[in-house]
Structure formats: C-alpha cells, structure tokens
Scaffold this motif. Structure first.
Motif, PDB file in Angstrom:
ATOM      1  N   ARG A 132      38.649  37.522  38.704  1.00  9.59           N
ATOM      2  CA  ARG A 132      38.771  38.297  37.461  1.00  9.59           C
ATOM      3  C   ARG A 132      39.960  37.826  36.643  1.00  9.59           C
ATOM      4  NH1 ARG A 132      38.414  44.530  38.345  1.00  9.59           N
ATOM      5  NH2 ARG A 132      38.816  44.282  36.164  1.00  9.59           N
ATOM      6  N   SER A 133      41.080  37.538  37.312  1.00  8.35           N
ATOM      7  CA  SER A 133      42.277  37.116  36.565  1.00  8.35           C
ATOM      8  C   SER A 133      42.130  35.711  35.981  1.00  8.35           C
ATOM      9  CB  SER A 133      43.519  37.197  37.461  1.00  8.35           C
ATOM     10  OG  SER A 133      43.521  36.160  38.424  1.00  8.35           O
ATOM     11  N   LEU A 134      41.306  34.876  36.594  1.00 10.08           N
ATOM     12  CA  LEU A 134      41.108  33.515  36.091  1.00 10.08           C
ATOM     13  C   LEU A 134      40.032  33.417  35.010  1.00 10.08           C
ATOM     14  CD1 LEU A 134      41.248  31.505  39.448  1.00 10.08           C
ATOM     15  CD2 LEU A 134      42.943  31.463  37.600  1.00 10.08           C
ATOM     16  N   SER A 135      39.301  34.500  34.803  1.00  7.40           N
ATOM     17  CA  SER A 135      38.226  34.472  33.809  1.00  7.40           C
ATOM     18  C   SER A 135      38.530  35.447  32.680  1.00  7.40           C
ATOM     19  CB  SER A 135      36.882  34.791  34.474  1.00  7.40           C
ATOM     20  OG  SER A 135      36.947  35.999  35.173  1.00  7.40           O
ATOM     21  N   ASN A 136      37.804  35.318  31.603  1.00  6.24           N
ATOM     22  CA  ASN A 136      37.997  36.195  30.450  1.00  6.24           C
ATOM     23  C   ASN A 136      37.142  37.446  30.595  1.00  6.24           C
ATOM     24  OD1 ASN A 136      39.724  34.385  29.050  1.00  6.24           O
ATOM     25  ND2 ASN A 136      37.933  33.195  28.467  1.00  6.24           N
ATOM     26  N   PRO A 137      37.722  38.610  30.300  1.00  3.15           N
ATOM     27  CA  PRO A 137      36.935  39.841  30.393  1.00  3.15           C
ATOM     28  C   PRO A 137      35.644  39.734  29.584  1.00  3.15           C
ATOM     29  CG  PRO A 137      39.243  40.376  30.083  1.00  3.15           C
ATOM     30  CD  PRO A 137      39.108  38.881  29.907  1.00  3.15           C
ATOM     31  N   GLY A 138      34.552  40.045  30.247  1.00  2.00           N
ATOM     32  CA  GLY A 138      33.253  40.021  29.609  1.00  2.00           C
ATOM     33  C   GLY A 138      32.429  38.774  29.883  1.00  2.00           C
ATOM     34  N   ASP A 139      33.086  37.666  30.313  1.00  2.00           N
ATOM     35  CA  ASP A 139      32.255  36.484  30.581  1.00  2.00           C
ATOM     36  C   ASP A 139      31.508  36.656  31.908  1.00  2.00           C
ATOM     37  OD1 ASP A 139      33.922  35.648  32.693  1.00  2.00           O
ATOM     38  OD2 ASP A 139      34.869  34.056  31.552  1.00  2.00           O
ATOM     39  N   ASP A 140      30.601  35.742  32.193  1.00  2.00           N
ATOM     40  CA  ASP A 140      29.713  35.908  33.351  1.00  2.00           C
ATOM     41  C   ASP A 140      30.469  36.050  34.671  1.00  2.00           C
ATOM     42  OD1 ASP A 140      27.443  35.869  31.801  1.00  2.00           O
ATOM     43  OD2 ASP A 140      27.008  33.750  32.151  1.00  2.00           O
ATOM     44  N   THR A 141      31.447  35.182  34.893  1.00  2.00           N
ATOM     45  CA  THR A 141      32.182  35.244  36.159  1.00  2.00           C
ATOM     46  C   THR A 141      32.967  36.532  36.270  1.00  2.00           C
ATOM     47  OG1 THR A 141      32.333  32.838  36.203  1.00  2.00           O
ATOM     48  CG2 THR A 141      33.831  34.046  37.634  1.00  2.00           C
ATOM     49  N   TRP A 142      33.612  36.945  35.174  1.00  2.00           N
ATOM     50  CA  TRP A 142      34.359  38.204  35.191  1.00  2.00           C
ATOM     51  C   TRP A 142      33.421  39.366  35.502  1.00  2.00           C
ATOM     52  CZ3 TRP A 142      34.169  42.868  32.767  1.00  2.00           C
ATOM     53  CH2 TRP A 142      35.278  43.695  32.914  1.00  2.00           C
ATOM     54  N   PHE A 143      32.279  39.376  34.849  1.00  2.00           N
ATOM     55  CA  PHE A 143      31.295  40.443  35.067  1.00  2.00           C
ATOM     56  C   PHE A 143      30.851  40.482  36.531  1.00  2.00           C
ATOM     57  CE2 PHE A 143      26.851  41.785  35.352  1.00  2.00           C
ATOM     58  CZ  PHE A 143      26.943  43.070  34.837  1.00  2.00           C
ATOM     59  N   MET A 144      30.504  39.321  37.098  1.00  2.00           N
ATOM     60  CA  MET A 144      30.040  39.272  38.489  1.00  2.00           C
ATOM     61  C   MET A 144      31.152  39.652  39.457  1.00  2.00           C
ATOM     62  SD  MET A 144      26.887  38.752  38.378  1.00  2.00           S
ATOM     63  CE  MET A 144      26.712  38.668  40.140  1.00  2.00           C
ATOM     64  N   ALA A 145      32.367  39.166  39.223  1.00  2.00           N
ATOM     65  CA  ALA A 145      33.484  39.507  40.109  1.00  2.00           C
ATOM     66  C   ALA A 145      33.786  41.001  40.045  1.00  2.00           C
ATOM     67  CB  ALA A 145      34.722  38.685  39.748  1.00  2.00           C
ATOM     68  N   THR A 146      33.685  41.579  38.856  1.00  2.00           N
ATOM     69  CA  THR A 146      33.937  43.009  38.693  1.00  2.00           C
ATOM     70  C   THR A 146      32.864  43.819  39.429  1.00  2.00           C
ATOM     71  OG1 THR A 146      35.021  42.606  36.576  1.00  2.00           O
ATOM     72  CG2 THR A 146      34.271  44.846  36.989  1.00  2.00           C
ATOM     73  N   ALA A 147      31.604  43.449  39.246  1.00  2.00           N
ATOM     74  CA  ALA A 147      30.517  44.142  39.944  1.00  2.00           C
ATOM     75  C   ALA A 147      30.632  43.950  41.453  1.00  2.00           C
ATOM     76  CB  ALA A 147      29.173  43.641  39.443  1.00  2.00           C
ATOM     77  N   ASN A 148      30.988  42.746  41.886  1.00  2.00           N
ATOM     78  CA  ASN A 148      31.143  42.494  43.322  1.00  2.00           C
ATOM     79  C   ASN A 148      32.294  43.306  43.906  1.00  2.00           C
ATOM     80  OD1 ASN A 148      28.985  40.725  43.726  1.00  2.00           O
ATOM     81  ND2 ASN A 148      30.187  38.941  43.116  1.00  2.00           N
ATOM     82  N   ALA A 149      33.383  43.455  43.155  1.00  2.00           N
ATOM     83  CA  ALA A 149      34.505  44.281  43.639  1.00  2.00           C
ATOM     84  C   ALA A 149      34.054  45.731  43.795  1.00  2.00           C
ATOM     85  CB  ALA A 149      35.696  44.177  42.686  1.00  2.00           C
ATOM     86  N   GLY A 150      33.254  46.219  42.868  1.00  2.00           N
ATOM     87  CA  GLY A 150      32.693  47.564  43.012  1.00  2.00           C
ATOM     88  C   GLY A 150      31.834  47.671  44.259  1.00  2.00           C
ATOM     89  N   ASN A 151      31.056  46.628  44.531  1.00  2.00           N
ATOM     90  CA  ASN A 151      30.225  46.614  45.740  1.00  2.00           C
ATOM     91  C   ASN A 151      31.071  46.650  47.012  1.00  2.00           C
ATOM     92  OD1 ASN A 151      27.817  46.550  44.314  1.00  2.00           O
ATOM     93  ND2 ASN A 151      27.755  44.310  44.278  1.00  2.00           N
ATOM     94  N   VAL A 152      32.218  45.957  46.985  1.00  2.00           N
ATOM     95  CA  VAL A 152      33.109  45.966  48.146  1.00  2.00           C
ATOM     96  C   VAL A 152      33.610  47.386  48.401  1.00  2.00           C
ATOM     97  CG1 VAL A 152      35.338  45.182  49.062  1.00  2.00           C
ATOM     98  CG2 VAL A 152      33.799  43.549  47.942  1.00  2.00           C
ATOM     99  N   LEU A 153      34.062  48.053  47.329  1.00  2.00           N
ATOM    100  CA  LEU A 153      34.547  49.429  47.508  1.00  2.00           C
ATOM    101  C   LEU A 153      33.427  50.345  47.986  1.00  2.00           C
ATOM    102  CD1 LEU A 153      36.958  49.922  44.486  1.00  2.00           C
ATOM    103  CD2 LEU A 153      37.509  49.397  46.855  1.00  2.00           C
ATOM    104  N   TYR A 154      32.240  50.138  47.473  1.00  2.00           N
ATOM    105  CA  TYR A 154      31.096  50.926  47.926  1.00  2.00           C
ATOM    106  C   TYR A 154      30.863  50.701  49.421  1.00  2.00           C
ATOM    107  CZ  TYR A 154      26.339  52.458  48.683  1.00  2.00           C
ATOM    108  OH  TYR A 154      25.225  53.074  49.191  1.00  2.00           O
ATOM    109  N   GLU A 155      30.939  49.435  49.869  1.00  2.00           N
ATOM    110  CA  GLU A 155      30.751  49.136  51.297  1.00  2.00           C
ATOM    111  C   GLU A 155      31.852  49.748  52.148  1.00  2.00           C
ATOM    112  OE1 GLU A 155      28.269  47.649  53.027  1.00  2.00           O
ATOM    113  OE2 GLU A 155      27.160  47.613  51.149  1.00  2.00           O
TER     114      GLU A 155
END
Length: 192
Positions: A132-155
C-alpha cells in the motif's frame, strides 16, 4: 639494443592486449549465450503456462533462473507455484524477487496474500502495508493490497473463539480496509 628492446616490449604488450581482448570477448559471448538460453527457456515456460502445463513451466523457469536470475523471472515463478497451490514454493520465489527489487508493490501484495493463506498473519499484514505504501491510493495494487489486508483481519477474527475479538477484527477490516478500498473504486461513493 634499445630499439630492439622497445620492439620486443611492444610485441609483448600487443600480444597481452590481444589475449585480454579475446578473453573478454569470450566472456561477453558466454554471457550472451547464457542470456539467450535463459530467454528461450523462459519462452518455453510461458508457452507451458499458457497451455496450463504449470509444472513444466515451473521446471523451465527454474532452469532459466539458475542461468540468469531476474526479479521478473522469480515473480513469474511465484505466480506459477501459486497456480499449482504450492504456497511455500511461491513464497520462496516471491521472496527472491523481493530481494532483487524490494520496491515493487506487486511483490509485496503477492507475499501478503500468500502469507495469509499460510496462516502467517503478521507477515501478511507487514507486506500488504508495504504494498500500500509503495502504490498510489486507488490504483490496482493499492486496491488489492487494501482488500487483502481486510481479508487478513477477517481471517484473524474468524480464527478466534472469543466473540468480542471476532467482532472487533471484522469491524476493523470493514472500516479500515474494505470501505476505503471500495470508495476509491467508486462502488459506494456518497452512499451510506
């Protein structure tokens, strides 16, 4: 005598330079042959992967990477091992890519979701935050990393048997990761 000695010295010097150039030329030629072989094996790996022959592709890429290791090659190898559901081998490949080029956000995102799958949640969150810190908010990688981090907390919440902790992790996943990711994608802008 001085003139003869100068000619002999010049001949020796010319001979040494010619030998040096021949050796350097052979080194360059050998390096080019190695890169050519690596490219051909990588092409074979891609063709095999395109034909869903991932095990063959992995072997071809492993051979190519021994001859000519590159971050891109290890990223491809990590992807193939992930497709083969070999999480440990995928992690090893992505870690090698990360060692060669630690500033690629996609590598950190891949390591994050692989560590999540392996149940290593702290490492997963570390890599996802780096992505997330290496990508720009809203771009594909940022979006996927953000969603994946949510998945980690859910797990993490799903693994606990304490109802309060489960709710806390899920709320954090929703508020800190899922909603911000969706807001940048425009799916829920200006909606409650």
């Amino acid at each position: 005598l001085a003139i003869v000695l100068a000619f002999v010295l010049a001949a020796v010097l010319i001979s040494c330079l010619a030998t040096y150039r021949a050796i350097e030329g052979e080194k360059l030629s050998s390096a080019l042959r190695s890169m050519s072989i690596a490219l051909e094996v990588t092409k074979l790996g891609k063709i095999s992967a395109d034909n869903n022959q991932y095990a063959v592709a992995a072997g071809n890429l492993e051979a190519a990477l021994q001859a000519y290791p590159t971050a891109v090659g290890y990223i491809s190898l990590g992807y193939i091992y992930d497709e083969l559901s070999n999480t440990d081998a995928a992690i090893v490949a992505y870690k090698k890519a990360n060692e060669m080029n630690p500033s690629v956000s996609d590598i950190h995102n891949a390591l994050g979701y692989l560590y999540k799958d392996a149940g290593r949640y702290e490492l997963a969150l570390t890599h996802l935050e780096k992505a997330r810190s290496l990508s720009n908010p809203g771009d594909d990688t940022w979006f996927m990393a953000t969603a994946n981090a949510g998945n980690v907390l859910y797990e993490i919440g799903r693994k606990t048997n304490i109802p309060g902790d489960r709710s806390k992790q899920c709320e954090k996943a929703i508020n800190e990761y899922f909603l911000p990711a969706l807001e940048y994608r425009g799916a829920i802008k200006n909606q409650n």
